[in-house]
Design an enzyme around this catalytic site. Structure first.
Site, PDB file in Angstrom:
ATOM      1  N   LYS A   1      29.797   0.729   0.408  1.00  0.00           N
ATOM      2  CA  LYS A   1      30.578   1.182   0.630  1.00  0.00           C
ATOM      3  C   LYS A   1      30.076   2.180   0.056  1.00  0.00           C
ATOM      4  O   LYS A   1      29.070   2.678  -0.871  1.00  0.00           O
ATOM      5  CB  LYS A   1      32.048   0.927  -0.111  1.00  0.00           C
ATOM      6  CG  LYS A   1      33.036   2.293  -0.398  1.00  0.00           C
ATOM      7  CD  LYS A   1      34.040   1.462  -1.254  1.00  0.00           C
ATOM      8  CE  LYS A   1      34.934   3.109  -1.764  1.00  0.00           C
ATOM      9  NZ  LYS A   1      36.163   2.576  -2.813  1.00  0.00           N
TER      10      LYS A   1
ATOM     11  N   ARG B   1      42.944   9.367  -0.866  1.00  0.00           N
ATOM     12  CA  ARG B   1      43.319   9.638  -2.351  1.00  0.00           C
ATOM     13  C   ARG B   1      44.348  10.678  -2.316  1.00  0.00           C
ATOM     14  O   ARG B   1      45.494  10.381  -3.363  1.00  0.00           O
ATOM     15  CB  ARG B   1      42.432  10.567  -2.922  1.00  0.00           C
ATOM     16  CG  ARG B   1      40.541   9.689  -3.198  1.00  0.00           C
ATOM     17  CD  ARG B   1      39.746  10.046  -3.354  1.00  0.00           C
ATOM     18  NE  ARG B   1      38.226   9.162  -2.848  1.00  0.00           N
ATOM     19  CZ  ARG B   1      37.140   9.613  -3.285  1.00  0.00           C
ATOM     20  NH1 ARG B   1      36.615  10.966  -4.117  1.00  0.00           N
ATOM     21  NH2 ARG B   1      36.441   9.268  -2.987  1.00  0.00           N
TER      22      ARG B   1
ATOM     23  N   LYS C   1      31.977  10.226  -7.349  1.00  0.00           N
ATOM     24  CA  LYS C   1      31.867   8.767  -7.092  1.00  0.00           C
ATOM     25  C   LYS C   1      30.209   8.160  -6.922  1.00  0.00           C
ATOM     26  O   LYS C   1      30.428   7.141  -6.095  1.00  0.00           O
ATOM     27  CB  LYS C   1      33.235   7.989  -5.994  1.00  0.00           C
ATOM     28  CG  LYS C   1      34.746   8.230  -6.558  1.00  0.00           C
ATOM     29  CD  LYS C   1      35.356   7.508  -5.872  1.00  0.00           C
ATOM     30  CE  LYS C   1      37.064   7.668  -6.838  1.00  0.00           C
ATOM     31  NZ  LYS C   1      37.660   6.463  -6.291  1.00  0.00           N
TER      32      LYS C   1
ATOM     33  N   GLU D   1      22.472  -4.941  -0.876  1.00  0.00           N
ATOM     34  CA  GLU D   1      23.668  -5.208  -1.426  1.00  0.00           C
ATOM     35  C   GLU D   1      24.724  -6.651  -0.455  1.00  0.00           C
ATOM     36  O   GLU D   1      25.641  -7.371  -2.121  1.00  0.00           O
ATOM     37  CB  GLU D   1      25.059  -3.430  -1.585  1.00  0.00           C
ATOM     38  CG  GLU D   1      24.892  -2.881  -2.097  1.00  0.00           C
ATOM     39  CD  GLU D   1      24.812  -2.625  -3.358  1.00  0.00           C
ATOM     40  OE1 GLU D   1      25.944  -3.385  -4.155  1.00  0.00           O
ATOM     41  OE2 GLU D   1      25.512  -1.897  -4.198  1.00  0.00           O
TER      42      GLU D   1
ATOM     43  N   LYS E   1      32.278  -0.061   4.692  1.00  0.00           N
ATOM     44  CA  LYS E   1      32.978   1.421   4.669  1.00  0.00           C
ATOM     45  C   LYS E   1      32.710   3.054   4.464  1.00  0.00           C
ATOM     46  O   LYS E   1      31.681   2.603   3.196  1.00  0.00           O
ATOM     47  CB  LYS E   1      34.300   1.078   3.332  1.00  0.00           C
ATOM     48  CG  LYS E   1      35.113   1.804   3.266  1.00  0.00           C
ATOM     49  CD  LYS E   1      36.099   1.496   1.921  1.00  0.00           C
ATOM     50  CE  LYS E   1      36.246   2.670   1.888  1.00  0.00           C
ATOM     51  NZ  LYS E   1      37.868   2.283   0.468  1.00  0.00           N
TER      52      LYS E   1
ATOM     53  N   SER F   1      40.733   6.392   5.910  1.00  0.00           N
ATOM     54  CA  SER F   1      42.244   7.676   6.232  1.00  0.00           C
ATOM     55  C   SER F   1      41.259   8.480   6.744  1.00  0.00           C
ATOM     56  O   SER F   1      42.251   9.113   7.977  1.00  0.00           O
ATOM     57  CB  SER F   1      42.426   7.924   4.907  1.00  0.00           C
ATOM     58  OG  SER F   1      41.731   8.096   3.787  1.00  0.00           O
TER      59      SER F   1
ATOM     60  N   TYR G   1      43.962   1.411  10.078  1.00  0.00           N
ATOM     61  CA  TYR G   1      45.867   2.546  10.207  1.00  0.00           C
ATOM     62  C   TYR G   1      46.317   2.482  11.425  1.00  0.00           C
ATOM     63  O   TYR G   1      47.119   3.113  11.601  1.00  0.00           O
ATOM     64  CB  TYR G   1      45.972   3.470   9.021  1.00  0.00           C
ATOM     65  CG  TYR G   1      45.620   4.310   8.259  1.00  0.00           C
ATOM     66  CD1 TYR G   1      46.267   3.333   6.595  1.00  0.00           C
ATOM     67  CD2 TYR G   1      43.709   4.169   7.628  1.00  0.00           C
ATOM     68  CE1 TYR G   1      45.714   3.471   5.049  1.00  0.00           C
ATOM     69  CE2 TYR G   1      43.009   3.578   6.082  1.00  0.00           C
ATOM     70  CZ  TYR G   1      44.028   3.610   5.182  1.00  0.00           C
ATOM     71  OH  TYR G   1      43.558   3.348   3.607  1.00  0.00           O
TER      72      TYR G   1
HETATM   73  C1  PBG Z   1      39.346   2.855  -3.861  1.00  0.00           C
HETATM   74  C2  PBG Z   1      39.234   2.754  -2.646  1.00  0.00           C
HETATM   75  C3  PBG Z   1      39.385   3.912  -1.834  1.00  0.00           C
HETATM   76  C4  PBG Z   1      39.864   3.679  -0.598  1.00  0.00           C
HETATM   77  C5  PBG Z   1      40.285   2.308  -0.793  1.00  0.00           C
HETATM   78  N1  PBG Z   1      40.122   1.976  -2.301  1.00  0.00           N
HETATM   79  C6  PBG Z   1      39.041   5.530  -2.596  1.00  0.00           C
HETATM   80  C7  PBG Z   1      38.330   5.808  -3.251  1.00  0.00           C
HETATM   81  O1  PBG Z   1      37.391   5.244  -2.862  1.00  0.00           O
HETATM   82  O2  PBG Z   1      37.835   6.753  -3.341  1.00  0.00           O
HETATM   83  C8  PBG Z   1      39.629   4.425   0.254  1.00  0.00           C
HETATM   84  C9  PBG Z   1      40.158   4.275   1.779  1.00  0.00           C
HETATM   85  C10 PBG Z   1      40.722   5.465   3.073  1.00  0.00           C
HETATM   86  O3  PBG Z   1      40.088   6.226   2.854  1.00  0.00           O
HETATM   87  O4  PBG Z   1      41.281   4.864   3.952  1.00  0.00           O
HETATM   88  N2  PBG Z   1      39.090   1.836  -4.755  1.00  0.00           N
END
Ligand code: PBG
Length: 312
Positions: free
Chosen positions: A178, A188, A200, A216, A231, A257, A296
């Protein structure tokens, strides 16, 4: 006959944003067509999706600020609406496959996936919180635990906690590679979960790295994951490919997203042919090697297929 890849509904996992209350359907402006849903509205949506042939869903909780604290206690509280909704969906649709989100950010007043102290993320101190959250979700009946937090060692910690609590049948889909990505912005917004300070980058991966994804994957496999996730998907098709070639577990990809939002925006402006661009995008993720895709677009893709087959 000569087509190498296909994209069926069995490959798709559809995410939902859920909130407490009744009769709520609150649109998310940066995710056109999507809304935060209360339990009753969610059940209607899941019913429609099941009719269309979708079977796998992920739930993300939008938690009110008053329930957020530094240690995410609401994530395993008895009266937590997210756990109630998991129970309700599994009761109504036992044949659906339901996945959760495990991370502190929806419940954290700091908006981070781990515990924050003096501006630092405390990796090891976060693990017991993730364990409690996971066991509470397993108790509620979730099929697949989805740790999205990126703390080191959490897969093993969660596996041990689940097994000890008697949930050895509950699977784990690890958000394995990720990346610290700008493409999570609309998500968010949906959960109001952006970090209050900092970013992050100390726990999510550097977009410049590919070999690190292999490490990982190896760790998460040894720790007991059942599936590995990459991701976001589109900027990381090469990472999906390299994990598919080198790891032993099934690979899923999260078409996040921001990827949804940019295609929707272009379509709304008439700059792209949505009904062609969307399946092409999803197929590219399959071609890269993803077994499953969290997207989505899942419901609209299912509707598209239904319409096309009715035309034939
Ligand atoms: C956070 C989490 C995130 C997403 C899924 N779980 C956002 C982040 O890490 O800040 C993002 C998914 C998306 O953007 O569709 N635990």
């Amino acid at each position: 006959m000569v087509r190498e890849n296909w994209l069926g509904l069995e490959h798709l996992i559809y995410p939902f944003f859920v909130l407490d209350g009744e009769n709520q359907r609150i649109p998310i402006s940066s995710l056109p067509g999507l809304a935060r849903l209360s339990e009753d509205e969610l059940l209607k949506e899941v019913d429609e999706c099941m009719e269309l042939g979708l079977r796998s869903f992920v739930l993300f909780p939008a938690v009110e600020d008053q329930f957020k604290d530094q240690t995410a206690t609401y994530s395993y509280a008895d009266d937590n609406f997210y756990l109630r909704i998991i129970r309700a969906v599994k009761e109504r649709f036992p044949e659906a496959s339901l996945m959760s989100d495990v991370a502190m950010d929806p419940y954290s007043s700091d908006g981070h996936d781990g515990l924050v102290k003096d501006g630092q993320i405390l990796n090891d101190e976060t693990l017991p919180i993730l364990q409690r959250m996971s066991v509470a979700q397993a108790q509620a009946g979730i099929d697949i635990i989805g740790p999205s937090d990126m703390m080191d060692g959490r897969i093993e910690a969660i596996r041990v906690a689940l097994d000890e609590a008697g949930y050895d049948q509950t699977a784990i889909m690890s958000y394995c590679a990720k990346y610290a990505s700008a493409y999570y912005g609309p998500f968010r917004d949906a959960l109001d979960s952006a970090p209050k300070a900092g970013d992050k980058k100390t726990y999510q991966m550097d977009p410049a790295n590919k070999r690190e994804a292999l490490r990982e994957a190896l760790l998460d496999t040894e720790e007991g994951a059942d599936y590995l996730m990459v991701k976001p998907a589109l900027c990381y098709l090469d990472v999906i490919h390299v994990l598919k070639e080198n790891a032993e577990l099934p690979i899923t990809a999260y078409n996040v997203s921001g990827e949804y939002a940019m295609l929707k925006a272009a379509a709304q402006n008439g700059w792209l042919d949505y009904e062609k661009a969307m399946p092409e995008m999803l197929m590219s993720i399959r071609r890269a090697g993803a077994d499953g895709i969290l997207t989505y677009f899942a419901k609209e893709y299912a509707q598209l297929i239904q319409r096309d087959s009715a035309r034939r």
